[in-house]
Design an enzyme around this catalytic site. Structure first.
Site, PDB file in Angstrom:
ATOM      1  N   ASP A 225       0.853  -1.202   0.000  1.00 38.01           N
ATOM      2  CA  ASP A 225       0.000   0.000   0.000  1.00 38.01           C
ATOM      3  C   ASP A 225       0.879   1.238   0.000  1.00 38.01           C
ATOM      4  OD1 ASP A 225      -2.057   2.012   0.855  1.00 38.01           O
ATOM      5  OD2 ASP A 225      -3.262   0.203   1.155  1.00 38.01           O
ATOM      6  N   ASN A 226       0.412   2.289  -0.689  1.00 42.74           N
ATOM      7  CA  ASN A 226       1.160   3.568  -0.641  1.00 42.74           C
ATOM      8  C   ASN A 226       0.518   4.554   0.334  1.00 42.74           C
ATOM      9  OD1 ASN A 226      -1.126   4.416  -1.948  1.00 42.74           O
ATOM     10  ND2 ASN A 226      -0.076   5.391  -3.672  1.00 42.74           N
TER      11      ASN A 226
ATOM     12  N   ASN B 118       1.696  -3.987 -13.745  1.00 43.16           N
ATOM     13  CA  ASN B 118       2.800  -4.430 -12.879  1.00 43.16           C
ATOM     14  C   ASN B 118       2.427  -5.681 -12.094  1.00 43.16           C
ATOM     15  OD1 ASN B 118       4.678  -2.438 -13.581  1.00 43.16           O
ATOM     16  ND2 ASN B 118       3.690  -0.948 -12.223  1.00 43.16           N
TER      17      ASN B 118
ATOM     18  N   TYR C 163     -11.580   6.829 -13.175  1.00 43.38           N
ATOM     19  CA  TYR C 163     -11.843   5.612 -12.404  1.00 43.38           C
ATOM     20  C   TYR C 163     -12.506   4.563 -13.293  1.00 43.38           C
ATOM     21  CZ  TYR C 163     -13.604   2.773  -8.468  1.00 43.38           C
ATOM     22  OH  TYR C 163     -13.885   1.748  -7.583  1.00 43.38           O
TER      23      TYR C 163
HETATM   24  P1  NAD Z   1      -9.885   2.488  -0.061  1.00 47.09           P
HETATM   25  O1  NAD Z   1      -9.586   3.835  -0.633  1.00 47.09           O
HETATM   26  O2  NAD Z   1     -10.258   2.405   1.375  1.00 47.09           O
HETATM   27  O3  NAD Z   1      -8.654   1.513  -0.303  1.00 47.09           O
HETATM   28  C1  NAD Z   1      -7.771   1.606  -1.378  1.00 47.09           C
HETATM   29  C2  NAD Z   1      -6.369   1.321  -0.880  1.00 47.09           C
HETATM   30  O4  NAD Z   1      -5.463   1.347  -1.999  1.00 47.09           O
HETATM   31  C3  NAD Z   1      -5.858   2.376   0.118  1.00 47.09           C
HETATM   32  O5  NAD Z   1      -5.260   1.743   1.209  1.00 47.09           O
HETATM   33  C4  NAD Z   1      -4.856   3.177  -0.693  1.00 47.09           C
HETATM   34  O6  NAD Z   1      -3.867   3.780   0.102  1.00 47.09           O
HETATM   35  C5  NAD Z   1      -4.312   2.127  -1.644  1.00 47.09           C
HETATM   36  N1  NAD Z   1      -3.759   2.673  -2.891  1.00 47.09           N
HETATM   37  C6  NAD Z   1      -4.317   3.590  -3.718  1.00 47.09           C
HETATM   38  N2  NAD Z   1      -3.516   3.812  -4.779  1.00 47.09           N
HETATM   39  C7  NAD Z   1      -2.431   3.006  -4.611  1.00 47.09           C
HETATM   40  C8  NAD Z   1      -1.230   2.786  -5.363  1.00 47.09           C
HETATM   41  N3  NAD Z   1      -1.003   3.450  -6.514  1.00 47.09           N
HETATM   42  N4  NAD Z   1      -0.332   1.896  -4.892  1.00 47.09           N
HETATM   43  C9  NAD Z   1      -0.550   1.237  -3.719  1.00 47.09           C
HETATM   44  N5  NAD Z   1      -1.640   1.418  -2.969  1.00 47.09           N
HETATM   45  C10 NAD Z   1      -2.573   2.285  -3.408  1.00 47.09           C
HETATM   46  O7  NAD Z   1     -11.009   1.852  -0.988  1.00 47.09           O
HETATM   47  P2  NAD Z   1     -11.854   0.515  -0.821  1.00 47.09           P
HETATM   48  O8  NAD Z   1     -13.267   0.905  -0.717  1.00 47.09           O
HETATM   49  O9  NAD Z   1     -11.247  -0.362   0.206  1.00 47.09           O
HETATM   50  O10 NAD Z   1     -11.653  -0.144  -2.264  1.00 47.09           O
HETATM   51  C11 NAD Z   1     -10.736  -1.208  -2.475  1.00 47.09           C
HETATM   52  C12 NAD Z   1     -10.852  -1.693  -3.924  1.00 47.09           C
HETATM   53  O11 NAD Z   1     -12.177  -2.142  -4.181  1.00 47.09           O
HETATM   54  C13 NAD Z   1     -10.552  -0.605  -4.962  1.00 47.09           C
HETATM   55  O12 NAD Z   1      -9.831  -1.167  -6.026  1.00 47.09           O
HETATM   56  C14 NAD Z   1     -11.915  -0.175  -5.420  1.00 47.09           C
HETATM   57  O13 NAD Z   1     -11.895   0.319  -6.737  1.00 47.09           O
HETATM   58  C15 NAD Z   1     -12.702  -1.465  -5.316  1.00 47.09           C
HETATM   59  N6  NAD Z   1     -14.133  -1.190  -5.145  1.00 47.09           N
HETATM   60  C16 NAD Z   1     -14.628  -0.767  -3.943  1.00 47.09           C
HETATM   61  C17 NAD Z   1     -15.988  -0.491  -3.823  1.00 47.09           C
HETATM   62  C18 NAD Z   1     -16.599  -0.037  -2.513  1.00 47.09           C
HETATM   63  O14 NAD Z   1     -17.809   0.181  -2.482  1.00 47.09           O
HETATM   64  N7  NAD Z   1     -15.869   0.087  -1.432  1.00 47.09           N
HETATM   65  C19 NAD Z   1     -16.834  -0.628  -4.939  1.00 47.09           C
HETATM   66  C20 NAD Z   1     -16.272  -1.032  -6.143  1.00 47.09           C
HETATM   67  C21 NAD Z   1     -14.929  -1.334  -6.234  1.00 47.09           C
END
Ligand code: NAD
Ligand code: UDP
Length: 312
Positions: free
Chosen positions: A32-33, A98, A144
């Site tokens: 995670d970043n 990647n 997105y």
């Molecule tokens: P979130 O923002 O809480 O988590 C995303 C995580 O990815 C964070 O910890 C962030 O720091 C990390 N991140 C972002 N860019 C990064 C990068 N370039 N390199 C490394 N880490 C990176 O969001 P979430 O709700 O937990 O979503 C997780 C995944 O599920 C995402 O891919 C999102 O698109 C997908 N998703 C979530 C939902 C939802 O309702 N929560 C719906 C559809 C899809």
């Protein structure tokens, strides 16, 4: 013991996934970043000998040994993914490139967290996996939506060209404890506003619909998908119970005994009018359906935010 990499492991869903995979006896590597993720989401796991935390941006290549990769890294809320749209697009497209190269190099299976946003503002209702979507290619949500569509393309091309072992899930609105307080999503916004007795901000007239899935159900579906045989997806994961945003606001006011009033604000651009998953494929192929009713999941979420606000 499997070595499992979870990108986005410090995020809302990623942290629940790490917890679940550790409970099942796996070795888990969170990558995670910390763009939207928080150390406190995984703090309670840090002393587990089978848990490792790597600070890394997946837009850069990386080399580790692992058997499975769950690619969950990507900001998920409109406020956060629109903050740096170019980086959001890179996270989806360069990030999955990647991770696919990593999977190819170490022979790992890879699961992509795709989204209902690949359907855009859908003209078919409910949405099933064969629908190609109705997506604005150059609007404010495109970084997105199109990024996630591009990631699905790369997943399928690596599968066809290199026989990479892939899985694609399309996640519909998911909520629960550890949602980011500031990410502007409807569940966290309404719950926090209600608990603070401040106005609840309904965008538009509140007639748009969403279908909300509790995080535990979603993680269960993701793990079932990773462990499934002869099925690559894409598969919808979500709760088909559909509700208007206005009804949702009223439900939260009732459940929190809040004094908040509802105020109406401008609807964001390209906000989808309707969203409801058709989950028949997940039921058939994974024997999965969500178990949590909306009120049961909301009870846990309200409790979490109540404690969170008291701690602050
Ligand atoms: P979130 O923002 O809480 O988590 C995303 C995580 O990815 C964070 O910890 C962030 O720091 C990390 N991140 C972002 N860019 C990064 C990068 N370039 N390199 C490394 N880490 C990176 O969001 P979430 O709700 O937990 O979503 C997780 C995944 O599920 C995402 O891919 C999102 O698109 C997908 N998703 C979530 C939902 C939802 O309702 N929560 C719906 C559809 C899809
Ligand atoms: N929404 C709202 N008030 C808020 C936050 C969101 O009315 O304070 C609406 C938003 O316009 C959308 C729905 O709730 O119609 C879900 O928004 P969210 O950002 O949670 O997810 P998404 O639009 O990606 O489904």
């Amino acid at each position: 013991m499997k070595r499992i990499a979870v990108t986005g492991g410090a995020g809302f869903l990623g942290s629940h996934l790490c917890e679940r995979l550790l409970k099942e006896g796996n070795y888990v590597i969170s990558i995670d970043n910390f763009f939207t993720g928080l150390k406190e989401n995984i703090y309670h796991l840090k002393d587990n000998a089978n848990f490792e935390i790597i600070r890394h941006d997946i837009t850069e290549p990386m080399h580790i040994e692992c058997d499975e990769i769950y690619n969950f890294a990507c900001p998920a809320s409109p406020i956060h993914y629109q903050r740096n749209p170019v980086h959001t697009f890179k996270t989806s497209v360069l990030g999955i490139l990647n991770m696919l190269d990593l999977a190819r190099n170490c022979g790992a299976k890879i699961l992509q967290a795709s989204t209902s946003e690949v359907y855009g503002d859908p003209l078919e209702h409910p949405q099933n996996e064969s629908y190609w979507g109705h997506v604005n290619p150059n609007g404010i949500r495109s970084c997105y939506d199109e990024g996630k569509r591009g990631a699905e393309t790369l997943m399928m091309d690596y599968h066809r060209k290199y026989n990479t072992d892939i899985k694609i899930i399309r996640i519909f609105n998911t909520y629960g404890p550890r949602m980011n307080e500031n990410d502007g999503r409807v569940v966290s916004n309404f719950v926090i506003q209600a608990l603070k007795n401040i106005p609840i901000t309904v965008y538009g007239d509140g007639s748009q619909t969403r279908s909300f899935c509790y995080c535990e159900d979603l993680i269960d579906g993701a793990v079932k998908m990773m462990n499934s045989e002869n099925f690559i997806g894409p598969v919808n994961l979500g709760n088909p119970f559909e509700i208007t945003v206005l009804e949702f606001a009223e439900t939260i006011i009732k459940m929190t005994n809040s004094k908040s009033e509802i105020v109406f604000k401008d609807l964001p651009k390209d906000d989808p009018v309707k969203r409801q998953p058709d989950i028949r494929l997940a039921q058939e192929k994974l024997n999965w359906s969500p178990k949590y009713k909306l009120e049961d999941g909301l009870k846990k979420t309200i409790e979490y935010f109540d404690n969170y606000l008291k701690r602050k």
